[in-house]
Design a protein around this motif. Sequence first.
Motif, PDB file in Angstrom:
ATOM      1  N   ALA A  35       0.831  -1.211   0.000  1.00 12.53           N
ATOM      2  CA  ALA A  35       0.000   0.000   0.000  1.00 12.53           C
ATOM      3  C   ALA A  35       0.864   1.259   0.000  1.00 12.53           C
ATOM      4  O   ALA A  35       0.556   2.263   0.657  1.00 12.53           O
ATOM      5  CB  ALA A  35      -0.946   0.005   1.204  1.00 12.53           C
ATOM      6  N   THR A  36       1.957   1.215  -0.748  1.00 15.27           N
ATOM      7  CA  THR A  36       2.858   2.366  -0.844  1.00 15.27           C
ATOM      8  C   THR A  36       2.235   3.427  -1.744  1.00 15.27           C
ATOM      9  O   THR A  36       1.864   3.137  -2.882  1.00 15.27           O
ATOM     10  CB  THR A  36       4.219   1.944  -1.433  1.00 15.27           C
ATOM     11  OG1 THR A  36       4.752   0.879  -0.649  1.00 15.27           O
ATOM     12  CG2 THR A  36       5.194   3.114  -1.431  1.00 15.27           C
ATOM     13  N   PRO A  37       2.107   4.650  -1.253  1.00 16.48           N
ATOM     14  CA  PRO A  37       1.489   5.696  -2.075  1.00 16.48           C
ATOM     15  C   PRO A  37       2.412   6.115  -3.225  1.00 16.48           C
ATOM     16  O   PRO A  37       3.630   5.941  -3.169  1.00 16.48           O
ATOM     17  CB  PRO A  37       1.290   6.844  -1.081  1.00 16.48           C
ATOM     18  CG  PRO A  37       2.340   6.631  -0.044  1.00 16.48           C
ATOM     19  CD  PRO A  37       2.477   5.141   0.095  1.00 16.48           C
ATOM     20  N   VAL A  38       1.821   6.658  -4.264  1.00 14.15           N
ATOM     21  CA  VAL A  38       2.603   7.176  -5.383  1.00 14.15           C
ATOM     22  C   VAL A  38       3.463   8.329  -4.860  1.00 14.15           C
ATOM     23  O   VAL A  38       2.947   9.255  -4.233  1.00 14.15           O
ATOM     24  CB  VAL A  38       1.690   7.664  -6.519  1.00 14.15           C
ATOM     25  CG1 VAL A  38       2.518   8.273  -7.642  1.00 14.15           C
ATOM     26  CG2 VAL A  38       0.842   6.517  -7.037  1.00 14.15           C
ATOM     27  N   PRO A  39       4.769   8.307  -5.076  1.00 15.72           N
ATOM     28  CA  PRO A  39       5.646   9.345  -4.520  1.00 15.72           C
ATOM     29  C   PRO A  39       5.430  10.695  -5.183  1.00 15.72           C
ATOM     30  O   PRO A  39       4.890  10.800  -6.286  1.00 15.72           O
ATOM     31  CB  PRO A  39       7.045   8.799  -4.795  1.00 15.72           C
ATOM     32  CG  PRO A  39       6.879   7.927  -5.989  1.00 15.72           C
ATOM     33  CD  PRO A  39       5.522   7.298  -5.829  1.00 15.72           C
ATOM     34  N   ALA A  40       5.894  11.714  -4.499  1.00 17.92           N
ATOM     35  CA  ALA A  40       5.708  13.086  -4.987  1.00 17.92           C
ATOM     36  C   ALA A  40       6.388  13.292  -6.335  1.00 17.92           C
ATOM     37  O   ALA A  40       5.871  14.026  -7.195  1.00 17.92           O
ATOM     38  CB  ALA A  40       6.259  14.071  -3.963  1.00 17.92           C
ATOM     39  N   SER A  41       7.550  12.661  -6.550  1.00 26.14           N
ATOM     40  CA  SER A  41       8.265  12.865  -7.812  1.00 26.14           C
ATOM     41  C   SER A  41       7.454  12.359  -8.995  1.00 26.14           C
ATOM     42  O   SER A  41       7.390  13.013 -10.042  1.00 26.14           O
ATOM     43  CB  SER A  41       9.624  12.157  -7.764  1.00 26.14           C
ATOM     44  OG  SER A  41       9.458  10.748  -7.662  1.00 26.14           O
ATOM     45  N   VAL A  42       6.822  11.210  -8.845  1.00 28.00           N
ATOM     46  CA  VAL A  42       6.035  10.626  -9.929  1.00 28.00           C
ATOM     47  C   VAL A  42       4.764  11.450 -10.156  1.00 28.00           C
ATOM     48  O   VAL A  42       4.379  11.716 -11.300  1.00 28.00           O
ATOM     49  CB  VAL A  42       5.687   9.156  -9.632  1.00 28.00           C
ATOM     50  CG1 VAL A  42       4.764   8.594 -10.705  1.00 28.00           C
ATOM     51  CG2 VAL A  42       6.963   8.318  -9.536  1.00 28.00           C
ATOM     52  N   THR A  43       4.109  11.852  -9.083  1.00 30.60           N
ATOM     53  CA  THR A  43       2.900  12.678  -9.194  1.00 30.60           C
ATOM     54  C   THR A  43       3.196  13.985  -9.918  1.00 30.60           C
ATOM     55  O   THR A  43       2.454  14.416 -10.800  1.00 30.60           O
ATOM     56  CB  THR A  43       2.317  12.970  -7.804  1.00 30.60           C
ATOM     57  OG1 THR A  43       1.972  11.750  -7.153  1.00 30.60           O
ATOM     58  CG2 THR A  43       1.081  13.854  -7.901  1.00 30.60           C
ATOM     59  N   ALA A  44       4.320  14.609  -9.547  1.00 34.19           N
ATOM     60  CA  ALA A  44       4.698  15.881 -10.176  1.00 34.19           C
ATOM     61  C   ALA A  44       5.019  15.672 -11.651  1.00 34.19           C
ATOM     62  O   ALA A  44       4.688  16.538 -12.489  1.00 34.19           O
ATOM     63  CB  ALA A  44       5.897  16.487  -9.452  1.00 34.19           C
ATOM     64  N   PHE A  45       5.659  14.557 -11.972  1.00 36.46           N
ATOM     65  CA  PHE A  45       5.979  14.273 -13.373  1.00 36.46           C
ATOM     66  C   PHE A  45       4.701  14.153 -14.196  1.00 36.46           C
ATOM     67  O   PHE A  45       4.599  14.714 -15.287  1.00 36.46           O
ATOM     68  CB  PHE A  45       6.800  12.994 -13.477  1.00 36.46           C
ATOM     69  CG  PHE A  45       7.086  12.578 -14.900  1.00 36.46           C
ATOM     70  CD1 PHE A  45       8.133  13.119 -15.601  1.00 36.46           C
ATOM     71  CD2 PHE A  45       6.274  11.639 -15.534  1.00 36.46           C
ATOM     72  CE1 PHE A  45       8.404  12.749 -16.913  1.00 36.46           C
ATOM     73  CE2 PHE A  45       6.522  11.260 -16.843  1.00 36.46           C
ATOM     74  CZ  PHE A  45       7.584  11.814 -17.535  1.00 36.46           C
TER      75      PHE A  45
END
Length: 315
Positions: free
Chosen positions: A299-309
């Motif tokens: 249940a690891t959330p999508v990281p900020a780097s991927v979301t920003a990309f």
Amino acid sequence: MSGLQMRPGCECCDVDLPAGEVGAVVCSFECTFCSGCAEHLERACPNCGGALMPRPTRVGDALARHPASTQRVVSAGECPGPGYAGRASVGAGAGAGDAAGASPQRLRRLADRARSERTELDALLDEVLTGTLSTVVDGRPWVVPMLFARDGDRVLLHGSTGAGALRHVAAGAPAVFSVMVVDGLVVAHTTFDSSANYRSAVIHGVLTPLTGEDRETSLDRISERLVPGRTSEVRPMLPKEVAATLAMELPITDGQWVLKARSGGASAPDEETDAWSGVVPLRVVAGDPEPAPWSVEAATPVPASVTAFVERVGR
């Protein structure tokens, strides 16, 4: 345990060949040359006639336990020049726009599509994720698509140190790096008059392998170029991972790049026609991130780097 002598220099031009760096080639008797002189020698040892092959590197504890040889062997014969032909002129006597003694690059066909602003070149290099690296290895064309990053006045590339052809290229062979973006299909009243809106760039130069701290920081820059912020979310590269990765730079030199672009719609027809004409815009978009099974399980959330990309590339 015995191993290669790891001789310290090229037997032809006497350029340094450190044991921990790519760029050396050897025959079965350990005659050692730089990859540039190997091209002059047609990749055959002048002493035994055997094939000259890339010499593996020796680093870390292995190098400490089995130091490289300090005995320099230099042939009495004439050498065509230090390193790869013309390489010595880069940054030392070559004029602006004359890297490696090359003539300035010019667009000969459809010259009106040439762009001369360096800011436009930088913008294109900062937009695209992949390019194509081309050179000649052993007399044959060699082309490979690669991820890359622009870092100021240089293009950063990377690959496996086990890739033999890539090691030859990184040893000083002239290379060409190209990128292209298709912004739209131009549909004209005939297929002959149809075209595309695009931006493309070709950069000529000589690849140089990076070492030490510059290699490590360059590998991080490539990662940050692809997914900004990702390096701070994961562990740093291990020393063995850095050692297994070849990092290279290709300088962006005035006179050694060509930028070409087309924009706008279809040309007006010069004949009677009822065929539709127009432009179909094209763009790259990011889809929804698809987590790996173990990330789903944890249940690891999508990281900020991927979301920003994803947000930056758009939908």
